[in-house]
Design a protein around this motif. Structure first.
Motif, PDB file in Angstrom:
ATOM      1  N   THR A 162       0.300  15.550  11.017  1.00  0.00           N
ATOM      2  CA  THR A 162       1.427  15.239  10.125  1.00  0.00           C
ATOM      3  C   THR A 162       2.635  14.788  10.922  1.00  0.00           C
ATOM      4  N   LEU A 163       2.927  15.491  12.022  1.00  0.00           N
ATOM      5  CA  LEU A 163       4.034  15.093  12.893  1.00  0.00           C
ATOM      6  C   LEU A 163       3.833  13.681  13.431  1.00  0.00           C
ATOM      7  N   ASP A 164       2.610  13.360  13.797  1.00  0.00           N
ATOM      8  CA  ASP A 164       2.316  12.027  14.329  1.00  0.00           C
ATOM      9  C   ASP A 164       2.487  10.956  13.260  1.00  0.00           C
ATOM     10  N   GLY A 165       1.944  11.220  12.067  1.00  0.00           N
ATOM     11  CA  GLY A 165       1.960  10.194  11.031  1.00  0.00           C
ATOM     12  C   GLY A 165       3.322   9.924  10.426  1.00  0.00           C
ATOM     13  N   PHE A 166       4.151  10.975  10.309  1.00  0.00           N
ATOM     14  CA  PHE A 166       5.418  10.816   9.587  1.00  0.00           C
ATOM     15  C   PHE A 166       6.644  10.786  10.498  1.00  0.00           C
ATOM     16  N   PHE A 167       6.481  11.093  11.783  1.00  0.00           N
ATOM     17  CA  PHE A 167       7.648  11.069  12.662  1.00  0.00           C
ATOM     18  C   PHE A 167       7.401  10.260  13.938  1.00  0.00           C
ATOM     19  N   LEU A 168       6.376  10.631  14.720  1.00  0.00           N
ATOM     20  CA  LEU A 168       6.180   9.994  16.020  1.00  0.00           C
ATOM     21  C   LEU A 168       5.808   8.520  15.875  1.00  0.00           C
ATOM     22  N   GLN A 169       4.839   8.227  15.012  1.00  0.00           N
ATOM     23  CA  GLN A 169       4.435   6.827  14.833  1.00  0.00           C
ATOM     24  C   GLN A 169       5.577   5.961  14.317  1.00  0.00           C
ATOM     25  N   PRO A 170       6.254   6.344  13.223  1.00  0.00           N
ATOM     26  CA  PRO A 170       7.351   5.489  12.751  1.00  0.00           C
ATOM     27  C   PRO A 170       8.508   5.385  13.734  1.00  0.00           C
ATOM     28  N   ARG A 171       8.902   6.512  14.345  1.00  0.00           N
ATOM     29  CA  ARG A 171      10.094   6.506  15.186  1.00  0.00           C
ATOM     30  C   ARG A 171       9.843   5.870  16.548  1.00  0.00           C
ATOM     31  N   ILE A 172       8.801   6.316  17.244  1.00  0.00           N
ATOM     32  CA  ILE A 172       8.577   5.866  18.624  1.00  0.00           C
ATOM     33  C   ILE A 172       7.812   4.552  18.649  1.00  0.00           C
ATOM     34  N   VAL A 173       6.665   4.508  17.986  1.00  0.00           N
ATOM     35  CA  VAL A 173       5.855   3.281  18.010  1.00  0.00           C
ATOM     36  C   VAL A 173       6.580   2.159  17.283  1.00  0.00           C
ATOM     37  N   GLY A 174       7.156   2.473  16.120  1.00  0.00           N
ATOM     38  CA  GLY A 174       7.870   1.441  15.370  1.00  0.00           C
ATOM     39  C   GLY A 174       9.059   0.890  16.124  1.00  0.00           C
ATOM     40  N   ARG A 175       9.827   1.767  16.766  1.00  0.00           N
ATOM     41  CA  ARG A 175      10.991   1.299  17.521  1.00  0.00           C
ATOM     42  C   ARG A 175      10.561   0.483  18.727  1.00  0.00           C
ATOM     43  N   SER A 176       9.498   0.891  19.420  1.00  0.00           N
ATOM     44  CA  SER A 176       9.020   0.135  20.585  1.00  0.00           C
ATOM     45  C   SER A 176       8.506  -1.241  20.189  1.00  0.00           C
ATOM     46  N   ALA A 177       7.911  -1.334  18.999  1.00  0.00           N
ATOM     47  CA  ALA A 177       7.355  -2.606  18.547  1.00  0.00           C
ATOM     48  C   ALA A 177       8.327  -3.435  17.732  1.00  0.00           C
TER      49      ALA A 177
ATOM     50  N   LEU B 100       9.544  -2.525  14.692  1.00  0.00           N
ATOM     51  CA  LEU B 100       9.285  -2.352  13.263  1.00  0.00           C
ATOM     52  C   LEU B 100      10.111  -1.190  12.731  1.00  0.00           C
ATOM     53  N   HIS B 101      10.608  -1.341  11.523  1.00  0.00           N
ATOM     54  CA  HIS B 101      11.307  -0.243  10.869  1.00  0.00           C
ATOM     55  C   HIS B 101      10.305   0.875  10.562  1.00  0.00           C
ATOM     56  N   PRO B 102      10.724   2.143  10.659  1.00  0.00           N
ATOM     57  CA  PRO B 102       9.785   3.245  10.371  1.00  0.00           C
ATOM     58  C   PRO B 102       9.100   3.147   9.014  1.00  0.00           C
ATOM     59  N   LEU B 103       9.827   2.688   7.982  1.00  0.00           N
ATOM     60  CA  LEU B 103       9.201   2.549   6.668  1.00  0.00           C
ATOM     61  C   LEU B 103       8.098   1.500   6.680  1.00  0.00           C
ATOM     62  N   LEU B 104       8.285   0.434   7.472  1.00  0.00           N
ATOM     63  CA  LEU B 104       7.240  -0.588   7.573  1.00  0.00           C
ATOM     64  C   LEU B 104       6.003  -0.037   8.271  1.00  0.00           C
ATOM     65  N   VAL B 105       6.206   0.830   9.268  1.00  0.00           N
ATOM     66  CA  VAL B 105       5.062   1.442   9.937  1.00  0.00           C
ATOM     67  C   VAL B 105       4.284   2.318   8.966  1.00  0.00           C
ATOM     68  N   ILE B 106       5.003   3.154   8.197  1.00  0.00           N
ATOM     69  CA  ILE B 106       4.338   4.019   7.221  1.00  0.00           C
ATOM     70  C   ILE B 106       3.611   3.193   6.166  1.00  0.00           C
ATOM     71  N   ALA B 107       4.262   2.125   5.672  1.00  0.00           N
ATOM     72  CA  ALA B 107       3.636   1.273   4.670  1.00  0.00           C
ATOM     73  C   ALA B 107       2.378   0.605   5.233  1.00  0.00           C
ATOM     74  N   ALA B 108       2.450   0.137   6.493  1.00  0.00           N
ATOM     75  CA  ALA B 108       1.273  -0.487   7.109  1.00  0.00           C
ATOM     76  C   ALA B 108       0.138   0.506   7.243  1.00  0.00           C
ATOM     77  N   LEU B 109       0.436   1.746   7.630  1.00  0.00           N
ATOM     78  CA  LEU B 109      -0.618   2.761   7.770  1.00  0.00           C
ATOM     79  C   LEU B 109      -1.218   3.122   6.416  1.00  0.00           C
ATOM     80  N   VAL B 110      -0.385   3.197   5.377  1.00  0.00           N
ATOM     81  CA  VAL B 110      -0.904   3.511   4.042  1.00  0.00           C
ATOM     82  C   VAL B 110      -1.829   2.398   3.552  1.00  0.00           C
ATOM     83  N   ILE B 111      -1.419   1.145   3.754  1.00  0.00           N
ATOM     84  CA  ILE B 111      -2.267   0.020   3.336  1.00  0.00           C
ATOM     85  C   ILE B 111      -3.541  -0.031   4.175  1.00  0.00           C
ATOM     86  N   GLY B 112      -3.413   0.175   5.482  1.00  0.00           N
ATOM     87  CA  GLY B 112      -4.590   0.146   6.342  1.00  0.00           C
ATOM     88  C   GLY B 112      -5.578   1.242   6.028  1.00  0.00           C
TER      89      GLY B 112
END
Length: 261
Positions: free
Chosen positions: A176-191, A193-205
């Motif tokens: 849960t920590l990875d999906g809702f905080f680490l991925q949007p904040r760290i991966v999204g910022r490095s790439a 992407l806005h955190p909401l876009l990361v979450i939306a992409a993961l939900v669609i994927g």
């Protein structure tokens, strides 16, 4: 005896039917697990093969693209290509940072549970297994549960059950920590992407299975760069020419620093 046999025969038949249904359910579950595992391994091998040949022939691909692309569009295409490459590089760096964080948290949690000998090995295996969605928690939880059940740290049945529940809770909490905080904040910022876009992409994927989860964020990164370069920038330039006093602002979390261009 006849009455007893009449009563026993239906009971035996019912038990046999239940056993047959149980065996059928177990066999179908095993078949589904084997099919899923085979499909995942085949997909992973295919991705590794494609990645390997792309890396081997990367320079050749660039030369072929320079020949095929007309000179008028060559700089534009390769400029977008380089920005996509930078964004995907940021995505990979963010993923590695997340893997290290998850591995550290998992290792510390295993030490708190009493595992001192293999905590680093299992913790960082779970962390880097997190590169593939849902694999990290399985890699971490399965050996830990086996250690709890067959090890000597927890001697009572109640202690083993509580420890197994704690391991499952730990895996869910870290996922849960990875999906809702680490991925949007760290991966999204490095790439970029806005955190909401990361979450939306993961939900669609997630609707497309394990392959969709793996490719969701990289595809979102590529789409964002292309839209920004082919749609947003021309639109912003057009608006700035029409009204120089009010210059449209570029989207946040830009991939490339505007001052460096």
């Amino acid at each position: 005896w006849e009455n007893l046999s009449d009563q026993v025969t239906p009971a035996v038949r019912a038990v046999g039917i239940q056993l047959a249904q149980m065996l059928t359910s177990v066999s179908s579950t095993l078949a589904a697990v084997l099919a899923y595992s085979f499909g995942f391994v085949a997909f992973l091998i295919l991705v590794l093969m494609i990645t390997f040949y792309c890396l081997v022939d990367f320079t050749r691909i660039g030369r072929i693209m320079r020949i095929l692309i007309p000179p008028a569009y060559r700089d534009r295409v390769f400029g977008i290509w380089n920005k996509i490459d930078d964004a995907l590089g940021g995505f990979l760096r963010g993923q590695l940072i997340v893997c290290v964080i998850i591995g550290t948290l998992y290792s510390l949690a295993l030490v708190a549970l009493g595992m001192k000998q293999y905590s680093l090995l299992i913790g960082f295996a779970a962390g880097f297994g997190n590169l593939v969605p849902y694999v990290g928690p399985i890699v971490g939880a399965v050996p830990t549960i086996l250690w709890v059940v067959f090890g000597s740290t927890y001697t009572t049945a109640t202690g083993k059950i509580v420890a197994v529940l704690l391991v499952l809770l730990l895996s869910v909490a870290i996922q849960t920590l990875d999906g809702f905080f680490l991925q949007p904040r760290i991966v999204g910022r490095s790439a970029g992407l806005h955190p909401l876009l990361v979450i939306a992409a993961l939900v669609i994927g997630a609707q497309l299975g394990i392959g969709g989860l793996i490719l969701a964020v990289p595809i979102a990164i590529i789409v964002r760069v292309i839209l920004r370069e082919l749609w947003w920038r021309p639109l912003a330039d057009k608006r700035s020419q029409e009204n120089p006093s009010s210059k449209p602002q570029a989207p946040q979390n830009t991939i490339v620093d505007e001052s460096a261009q």
